[in-house]
Design a protein around this motif. Structure first.
Motif, short mmCIF file in Angstrom:
data_model
loop_
_atom_site.label_atom_id
_atom_site.label_comp_id
_atom_site.label_asym_id
_atom_site.label_seq_id
_atom_site.Cartn_x
_atom_site.Cartn_y
_atom_site.Cartn_z
N GLY A 64 42.89 8.65 -22.10
CA GLY A 64 41.45 7.10 -22.21
C GLY A 64 42.34 5.78 -22.24
O GLY A 64 42.71 5.01 -21.67
N VAL A 65 43.12 6.09 -23.53
CA VAL A 65 43.25 4.41 -23.89
C VAL A 65 45.13 3.95 -23.42
O VAL A 65 45.00 2.81 -22.90
N LYS A 66 46.17 4.70 -22.91
CA LYS A 66 46.95 4.60 -22.02
C LYS A 66 46.26 4.22 -20.98
O LYS A 66 47.43 3.82 -20.63
N PHE A 67 45.22 4.81 -20.05
CA PHE A 67 44.97 4.46 -19.04
C PHE A 67 44.86 2.42 -19.50
O PHE A 67 45.42 2.14 -18.12
N ILE A 68 43.68 2.21 -20.11
CA ILE A 68 43.94 1.35 -20.80
C ILE A 68 45.30 -0.10 -20.71
O ILE A 68 45.17 -0.68 -20.02
N GLU A 69 46.34 0.67 -21.50
CA GLU A 69 47.36 0.02 -21.65
C GLU A 69 47.90 -0.10 -20.19
O GLU A 69 48.70 -0.81 -20.81
N SER A 70 47.79 0.67 -19.42
CA SER A 70 48.71 0.73 -18.31
C SER A 70 48.02 -0.26 -17.13
O SER A 70 48.71 -0.44 -15.66
N ALA A 71 46.79 -0.57 -17.20
CA ALA A 71 46.25 -1.63 -16.35
C ALA A 71 47.17 -3.33 -16.64
O ALA A 71 47.07 -3.25 -17.15
N GLN A 72 47.10 -3.28 -15.01
CA GLN A 72 47.80 -5.04 -15.16
C GLN A 72 46.88 -5.44 -14.39
O GLN A 72 47.24 -6.50 -14.54
N PHE A 73 46.32 -5.10 -13.29
CA PHE A 73 45.09 -6.68 -12.37
C PHE A 73 44.36 -6.34 -13.35
O PHE A 73 43.32 -7.37 -13.58
N MET A 74 43.66 -5.04 -13.69
CA MET A 74 42.12 -5.20 -14.25
C MET A 74 42.63 -5.76 -15.71
O MET A 74 43.47 -5.54 -16.91
N SER A 75 41.63 -6.86 -16.20
CA SER A 75 41.22 -6.72 -17.84
C SER A 75 40.73 -5.99 -18.84
O SER A 75 39.85 -5.27 -18.90
N HIS A 76 40.98 -5.67 -19.75
CA HIS A 76 40.83 -5.22 -21.13
C HIS A 76 39.86 -5.84 -21.43
O HIS A 76 39.80 -6.87 -22.25
N LEU A 77 38.78 -5.99 -21.41
CA LEU A 77 37.80 -6.60 -22.26
C LEU A 77 35.72 -5.89 -22.38
O LEU A 77 35.99 -4.78 -21.21
N ALA A 78 35.90 -5.82 -23.41
CA ALA A 78 33.85 -5.12 -23.51
C ALA A 78 32.86 -6.20 -22.76
O ALA A 78 31.69 -4.98 -22.47
N ASN A 79 33.01 -7.43 -22.37
CA ASN A 79 31.85 -7.77 -21.25
C ASN A 79 31.72 -7.43 -20.17
O ASN A 79 32.55 -6.38 -19.60
N ILE A 80 30.86 -7.29 -19.95
CA ILE A 80 30.32 -6.93 -18.15
C ILE A 80 29.88 -7.86 -17.69
O ILE A 80 29.32 -8.66 -17.46
N GLY A 81 29.68 -7.71 -16.19
CA GLY A 81 29.01 -8.79 -14.67
C GLY A 81 29.89 -10.07 -14.78
O GLY A 81 29.98 -11.20 -13.85
N ASP A 82 31.61 -9.81 -15.22
CA ASP A 82 32.74 -11.04 -14.60
C ASP A 82 32.81 -11.06 -13.75
O ASP A 82 32.66 -9.71 -12.04
N THR A 83 33.82 -11.97 -12.75
CA THR A 83 33.78 -12.01 -11.29
C THR A 83 35.41 -10.89 -11.18
O THR A 83 36.06 -10.34 -10.25
N ARG A 84 35.50 -11.25 -12.13
CA ARG A 84 37.33 -10.15 -12.33
C ARG A 84 36.45 -9.09 -13.16
O ARG A 84 36.16 -8.25 -13.69
N THR A 85 37.71 -7.96 -12.23
CA THR A 85 37.32 -6.36 -13.25
C THR A 85 37.51 -6.21 -14.79
O THR A 85 38.51 -6.13 -14.70
N LEU A 86 36.39 -5.58 -14.95
CA LEU A 86 37.16 -5.47 -16.76
C LEU A 86 36.82 -4.25 -17.41
O LEU A 86 36.14 -2.85 -16.40
N ILE A 87 37.83 -3.59 -17.45
CA ILE A 87 37.18 -2.16 -18.66
C ILE A 87 37.64 -2.20 -19.98
O ILE A 87 38.33 -2.84 -20.66
N ILE A 88 36.95 -1.12 -20.03
CA ILE A 88 36.92 -1.13 -21.82
C ILE A 88 37.17 0.90 -22.36
O ILE A 88 36.79 1.66 -21.59
#
Length: 138
Positions: A64-88
Motif C-alpha cells: 500500500g505504501v509502495k503504491f502511494i510512493e509510485s503514483a505519478q499523476f495522482m496526488s498524495h493528499l488526505a483531503n477529499i472532493g478536489d478536482t484532482r485525483t487524491l490518494i492516501i
C-alpha cells in the motif's frame, strides 16, 4: 457543480470496475458496484455513488505504501472532493498513531488505499493506478 459531480461519479465507477478486475487488488469498496451493501440505496436516492472509494493492494501495508510512493499523476493528499485525483494510505499516515488492532477496529486495513477520484480524463487515472500497482508488486 452538477456537471462536476457527474464526472466524479462516472470516473469513480470506471476506476472501481478497473480495480475490481486487477490482479494486484484484493478488494474494492464503492457503493456504485452492484455487490456493495449500500448499492440499492444509492440507486434509489442518488444520481451517482460519489467519487470516493477504497481498495486493498495485495501485499499488505508495504505494498500500500509502495503504491502511494509510485503514483505519478495522482496526488498524495488526505483531503477529499478536489478536482484532482487524491490518494492516501491511512494505515501509514492518518491512522499511524494507532496500533494494528486499533486501526482494524476503526476500519483501516493495512492494505487499504483511499481514493478521491477527480475529474481528469479517466484514462490518465487508470494509467497511473496500473503503473503504481505494478510497482507495488515488484
Amino acid at each position: 457543480l452538477h456537471l462536476r459531480m457527474e464526472r466524479h461519479c462516472s470516473n469513480a465507477l470506471r476506476v472501481a470496475e478497473f480495480l475490481k478486475s486487477h490482479p494486484q487488488v484484493s478488494w474494492v469498496s464503492y457503493p456504485g458496484l452492484p455487490e456493495h451493501p449500500q448499492h440499492a440505496l444509492v440507486q434509489r436516492q442518488m444520481r451517482g455513488a460519489s467519487g470516493l472509494l477504497a481498495f486493498g493492494v495485495k501485499g499488505g501495508m508495504a505494498a500500500g505504501v509502495k503504491f502511494i510512493e509510485s503514483a505519478q499523476f495522482m496526488s498524495h493528499l488526505a483531503n477529499i472532493g478536489d478536482t484532482r485525483t487524491l490518494i492516501i494510505h491511512p494505515a501509514s499516515t492518518t491512522h499511524r498513531q494507532l496500533d494494528e488492532a486499533q486501526q482494524i477496529a476503526a476500519g483501516v486495513l493495512p492494505d487499504m488505499v483511499r481514493m478521491s477520484v477527480g475529474i481528469e480524463h479517466v484514462d490518465d487515472i487508470l494509467w497511473d493506478i496500473d503503473q503504481a500497482l505494478a510497482a507495488a508488486s515488484a
